[in-house]
Scaffold this active site. Sequence first.
Site, PDB file in Angstrom:
ATOM      1  CG  HIS A 178     -11.110  -1.070   5.736  1.00 17.78           C
ATOM      2  ND1 HIS A 178     -10.651  -2.032   4.871  1.00 17.78           N
ATOM      3  CD2 HIS A 178     -12.418  -0.948   5.453  1.00 17.78           C
ATOM      4  CE1 HIS A 178     -11.618  -2.457   4.093  1.00 17.78           C
ATOM      5  NE2 HIS A 178     -12.721  -1.808   4.430  1.00 17.78           N
ATOM      6  CG  HIS A 217      -7.179   0.822   1.623  1.00 13.07           C
ATOM      7  ND1 HIS A 217      -8.356   1.124   2.273  1.00 13.07           N
ATOM      8  CD2 HIS A 217      -6.804  -0.395   2.100  1.00 13.07           C
ATOM      9  CE1 HIS A 217      -8.656   0.129   3.113  1.00 13.07           C
ATOM     10  NE2 HIS A 217      -7.731  -0.797   3.011  1.00 13.07           N
ATOM     11  CE1 TYR A 249      -4.825  -0.554   8.224  1.00 14.43           C
ATOM     12  CE2 TYR A 249      -6.573  -0.890   6.618  1.00 14.43           C
ATOM     13  CZ  TYR A 249      -5.738  -1.387   7.608  1.00 14.43           C
ATOM     14  OH  TYR A 249      -5.823  -2.696   7.979  1.00 14.43           O
TER      15      TYR A 249
HETATM   16  C1  LIG Z   1      -7.531 -11.932   3.841  1.00 14.80           C
HETATM   17  C2  LIG Z   1      -8.184 -10.598   3.636  1.00 14.80           C
HETATM   18  C3  LIG Z   1      -7.389  -9.490   3.360  1.00 14.80           C
HETATM   19  C4  LIG Z   1      -7.980  -8.236   3.128  1.00 14.80           C
HETATM   20  N1  LIG Z   1      -7.180  -7.178   2.768  1.00 14.80           N
HETATM   21  C5  LIG Z   1      -7.747  -6.014   2.355  1.00 14.80           C
HETATM   22  C6  LIG Z   1      -6.951  -4.987   1.763  1.00 14.80           C
HETATM   23  O1  LIG Z   1      -5.729  -5.103   1.552  1.00 14.80           O
HETATM   24  N2  LIG Z   1      -7.585  -3.842   1.384  1.00 14.80           N
HETATM   25  C7  LIG Z   1      -8.924  -3.666   1.577  1.00 14.80           C
HETATM   26  O2  LIG Z   1      -9.453  -2.605   1.224  1.00 14.80           O
HETATM   27  N3  LIG Z   1      -9.702  -4.637   2.117  1.00 14.80           N
HETATM   28  C8  LIG Z   1      -9.148  -5.805   2.476  1.00 14.80           C
HETATM   29  N4  LIG Z   1      -9.948  -6.837   2.932  1.00 14.80           N
HETATM   30  C9  LIG Z   1     -11.432  -6.680   2.926  1.00 14.80           C
HETATM   31  C10 LIG Z   1     -11.998  -7.252   1.630  1.00 14.80           C
HETATM   32  O3  LIG Z   1     -11.627  -6.462   0.500  1.00 14.80           O
HETATM   33  C11 LIG Z   1     -13.538  -7.333   1.651  1.00 14.80           C
HETATM   34  O4  LIG Z   1     -14.054  -6.036   1.795  1.00 14.80           O
HETATM   35  C12 LIG Z   1     -14.043  -8.210   2.780  1.00 14.80           C
HETATM   36  O5  LIG Z   1     -13.387  -9.466   2.780  1.00 14.80           O
HETATM   37  C13 LIG Z   1     -15.552  -8.461   2.650  1.00 14.80           C
HETATM   38  O6  LIG Z   1     -15.830  -9.119   1.441  1.00 14.80           O
HETATM   39  P1  LIG Z   1     -16.216 -10.720   1.433  1.00 14.80           P
HETATM   40  O7  LIG Z   1     -17.319 -10.865   2.417  1.00 14.80           O
HETATM   41  O8  LIG Z   1     -16.627 -10.978   0.027  1.00 14.80           O
HETATM   42  O9  LIG Z   1     -14.982 -11.457   1.855  1.00 14.80           O
HETATM   43  C14 LIG Z   1      -9.383  -8.094   3.202  1.00 14.80           C
HETATM   44  C15 LIG Z   1     -10.166  -9.202   3.524  1.00 14.80           C
HETATM   45  C16 LIG Z   1      -9.595 -10.443   3.714  1.00 14.80           C
HETATM   46  C17 LIG Z   1     -10.470 -11.630   3.995  1.00 14.80           C
END
Ligand SMILES: Cc1cc2nc3c(=O)[nH]c(=O)nc-3n(C[C@H](O)[C@H](O)[C@H](O)COP(=O)(O)O)c2cc1C
Length: 365
Positions: free
Chosen positions: A172, A169, A174
Amino acid sequence: MSDSPLFQPFDHPKLKTRNRIVMAPMTRKFSPGGVPGANVADYYRRRGEGGVGLILSEGVGIRRNGSRPDKAVPNFFGDDALAGWQAVVDAVKPTGACFAPQFWHVGARPDDTTRNLPDAPIDSPSGMPWPGKTVAEPMTEAAIADTIAAYAEAAANAKALGCNAVEIHGAHGYLIDQFLWDATNQRDDGWNGPTLKERARFAAEVVKAMRAATGPDFAILMRISQDKSPDGSIRLANTPAELEQLVTTLADAGVDMLHCSGARFSRREFEGSDLSFAGWVKKLSGLATIAVGTVGLDVPAKSKLFDSFGPGELDEVERRLDAGEFDLVAVGRALLADPDWANKVRDGRIDELIGFDAKYMTKLH
Ligand SMILES: Cc1cc2nc3c(=O)[nH]c(=O)nc-3n(C[C@H](O)[C@H](O)[C@H](O)COP(=O)(O)O)c2cc1C
């Protein structure tokens, strides 16, 4: 839909998937004490049975204090947590899906109360979660070396468990992104510099250590992003030339694929071209890329994290896949709501899809 580019196998020398659909990494906080249990294994198994090509796990902590932001976020070290992940791998493998854990270190956080180990030192380049806010001392050389070693250990463990790949990762805001961004990396040593190439040294050393720990044939992915939560307007690379510095540094370090995170898979990255972020990264790095963002969300998503998006536009995903703009596409919230999303799309059972609702963020179904 079976002729769709979405359902063509992906044939990377180090990672072969049955289709182009990736489950996006999503933090779930259902692993008390950092140990994923049978409910977590079942949750991933259902997405494998539902036809996903590659499952990326929720962000998981590495062997450094404070790497995860919550006690219910799973770890990827220690006998109990690794036994839990072995059960996940064993549950997913028979479904035909590939599985890769996402290694997460949050770095400095604006709210100290979110840390799981209050007495642990915070790892971050300059103790800054955000410009103008300092919450800790900069990492020492010894802390940097041990953190890199912890990533490498996690990768070796993933390979030993039978995972198909690992994802770092690096997005974002981090830890790794805190090194990349000049506003949170204020060091005056060799871990910083005026260029993205210089600030990418920490990320590159993590990749190199993981490569050394896993050998030449194991697939190492990294997720990167232009923006940082909570401010989506910030850009890490303002020009293609800056982005090229970052992605070629990562490619030279030995990363195999880049996962290009953004709010919308088709968002135009730079003026003068319709190419998306994943498109630019593929073009500049020569590596395979994963796009992500609102795929399969046919209604505006109502969640606290993401507001007001347009339609999912699967035909636009297919068009860009077909054109080779990117290689795989990650699906997040649509897969939280519907574990069978991929199979339903493949079979044209669009009317059977379960639409996303914020209630799926808080349950593991
Ligand atoms: C509940 C939730 C938890 C997430 N946790 C992470 C994470 O642990 N690591 C990460 O890189 N992105 C995380 N994301 C971002 C998602 O991987 C993804 O990039 C984002 O939801 C956009 O995709 P979507 O429009 O298909 O939901 C999270 C998103 C959601 C909704």
